[in-house]
Structures are given as structure tokens and as C-alpha cells.
Design a protein around this motif. Sequence first.
Motif, PDB file in Angstrom:
ATOM      1  N   LEU A 227      20.205 -14.974  73.968  1.00 40.49           N
ATOM      2  CA  LEU A 227      18.896 -15.861  74.691  1.00 40.49           C
ATOM      3  C   LEU A 227      19.335 -17.212  74.150  1.00 40.49           C
ATOM      4  O   LEU A 227      18.866 -18.669  74.461  1.00 40.49           O
ATOM      5  CB  LEU A 227      17.856 -14.816  74.031  1.00 40.49           C
ATOM      6  N   LYS A 228      19.175 -17.124  71.982  1.00 31.40           N
ATOM      7  CA  LYS A 228      19.270 -17.675  71.344  1.00 31.40           C
ATOM      8  C   LYS A 228      20.091 -19.431  71.882  1.00 31.40           C
ATOM      9  O   LYS A 228      20.198 -20.295  72.411  1.00 31.40           O
ATOM     10  CB  LYS A 228      19.625 -18.024  70.330  1.00 31.40           C
ATOM     11  N   VAL A 240      15.831 -15.514  67.695  1.00 29.14           N
ATOM     12  CA  VAL A 240      15.887 -14.238  68.586  1.00 29.14           C
ATOM     13  C   VAL A 240      15.993 -12.996  68.114  1.00 29.14           C
ATOM     14  O   VAL A 240      16.961 -12.925  67.191  1.00 29.14           O
ATOM     15  CB  VAL A 240      16.467 -14.695  69.548  1.00 29.14           C
ATOM     16  N   VAL A 261      10.708 -14.112  70.526  1.00 34.12           N
ATOM     17  CA  VAL A 261      11.614 -15.353  70.959  1.00 34.12           C
ATOM     18  C   VAL A 261      10.693 -16.255  69.334  1.00 34.12           C
ATOM     19  O   VAL A 261       9.258 -16.304  70.366  1.00 34.12           O
ATOM     20  CB  VAL A 261      11.876 -15.396  71.612  1.00 34.12           C
TER      21      VAL A 261
END
Length: 370
Positions: A227-228, A240, A261
Motif C-alpha cells: 500500500l505504501k 502503513v 494507513v
Amino acid sequence: MGKQAVLLCLDGCAPEYLRRSNVTNIQALGKTGFMTDAGLAMVPTVTNVNNVSLITGTYPDEHGITSNCYYDRRSGEEVYMESPDSITAPTIFEKLARRGKTSALLSVKDKLCALLNRGPQIVLSAESPPEWIVKEIGQPPTIYSIEVNPWLLKALRVVLKKYSPDFVYMGTTDYVGHKYAPEDEEAGRHMVLIDEEIGLLSEQLGGNLLCISADHGMLGKTRAVNLKAALETVGVDAWVIPTVKDKYVVHHSNLSGSAYVYLTGKSPEGESLEILSDIEGVERALSAKEASLEYHLPLNRIGDYLVLGEEDTVFGEVSEEVVSDVQIRSHGSLHERLVPLIVHGDDIRVKELVENRDLAKVVLDYLEQD
């Protein structure tokens, strides 16, 4: 001797493990007591969150534990949630101590003994066992083994005989669940060993209370998402934290079905939420306020967003934005929420249980009658 109660958390025990295995003793408990395979775990479906709900009977917004690890904005560091000082609700141990009753805490891992150590008079882990229990039943197997959970159940029976505590809470390890699917021979052997020990435990308890549940289920995952990295490609700076992240990386490689997040740079809230929702493998992305309301999470301990993965997806630090050929078993998402709930004992009248945390009230009500 007065009443005794035992609450077992079979770590990672999705109902499918019970359905696929020859667990005659556990099934017998359900037939003469209460049993459902549709209980609900807390969200996110990780160890620390759910063990604390089990031992306090509360949601995370009351007990304060939201993950296995969190990001401290002030220090800029990740901190493992392993201190009892992080818990903001009283434990069963503490409530019973105020009534003059004794209790014991047993866990495979040291981390759970550290986190839940508020009130029990006896604390024992398989990872760092005291000499007296080793003399009684021998050295424990490695915590990364099929045999360590049955060893801990043997230790539990010794504790009951030697110290006669009014209450015992025991948490196993989910190493087997992370390594083997319910249909695998090794998983079946593990469950049979546990079932044999639970049969002996039930016999030793007589008509006293035995409650069994799990902290989460477990599923195979084939896709990992960073996700980062995905956020960085569109200019969003963030930290994250996969919710499963802890020191026991052999289990899960810190790849979780959910993540928090934390925005570390300037980014419009609405835009970031939309970006997260569009990332491959993301089932739901919720703002902190939405997550707090829907899943009873404390606003000050969950970052800016909670991201929940699709059934086949985990989040973590992988080499690419999306890796589509991972082979790992993990948890943390909504898809590992179903857990068994089992209650057995003389004169136990349980009609309905919905969540694993409900077992705390069953225990306290039972011991209050003594």
C-alpha cells in the motif's frame, strides 16, 4: 473447592478446522452444552485485539488494543502493542482478584503473557517455561511446531491440579493455521492432539465451566499489495502498518489482510480515501471515523484509514506494488471473522452467543454464583 472456569482461545481456529477433523471430544462438549461455528471475532481479526476482547469482554474502543503494532506519530517509530499498560479496560483477572479469587494465564508466546499480565497470580508461557513445569511434563517443543499447543494444554491440567485457581485463561499459537490448510493431514493431526487434551481437561474439570473460542480464522492468500508503494506512485506520503505485524515473522511474514494507513504528508482526505479504495485487492477503505463507528475502534489509535483486503489479499512490505503469486496463509480481514463458540458445564444455560467477547460475561456470571 469452589467453582472453576477455563477459557481457551484456540489461535487461528477457523470453524473449518473443527469440521474437517475428528474432534470427538469437542463435538461432545457442543452436544451437551452450547456450540456454534458462526461466532464473530473483533475487527481487525488479529491476535492482540481479540485476546484482549476475550479477557475483558469489551470492544477495542473500550480496551484500547487496535492491532499487534501501531505507528507512534510523535516518535515516528513503530511500537508493538505488548504492554498491559496499553489496555484501558479491566480484565477478568482483575475483576476476580477484587472478589478474592485466583487466576492463571497460560500462553505459548511470551508476547501474550506480557500483554495480558494484569491480575493473574500464575503466568506461564511455553516460550519461556518455568523450571517447575518442565520438571512435571518435560521441555516444551518449539513454538513453531504441531506439538506445542498440546504441551500447553498438559501444562494447564497441571496448573489446575497443583494450584486450583478459580479461573484460567489460555491462548495457543496459530503456527499450524498459518502453515497448513484445514484439509491438510498435519492440520488434522494437530486438531486430534488438541481434542485429546481437551477431553482430558473436561474430565478433570468435571461439571465446571469450560469455554472455547478463537481470536480469528485463517485463509490462504495469493496476492500481496504494498500500500505504501501504491500511494507513493500517486504522490501520497504515508506510513502503513499491517495489523498482524509482530515479532513472530515465521508465522506470517508480517503480511496481513488489513492495515492502518497514517498520512505523513499533505493530502486531501477525500482524495486519499478514493485512491485507497481503487487499489487492487482492497475490499474496503474506511476513514478513521467510519472505522471507529462500524467496528468499535478508538479514534486515537487507528491512524487515518483502515484498509480491509479481499479474501485472497494481504498487505505488507513486498518488493513490488502488487505481487500476484504469493503463497501464504494469514488473517486480519473480514473473511477471517467467523470463529467457534463453545460453552460446557453443569447447569449452564446459554441460549445465544454472538461474539467471542461474550464469553467473558459467561465466565464472570458463572463464578459470581459461587
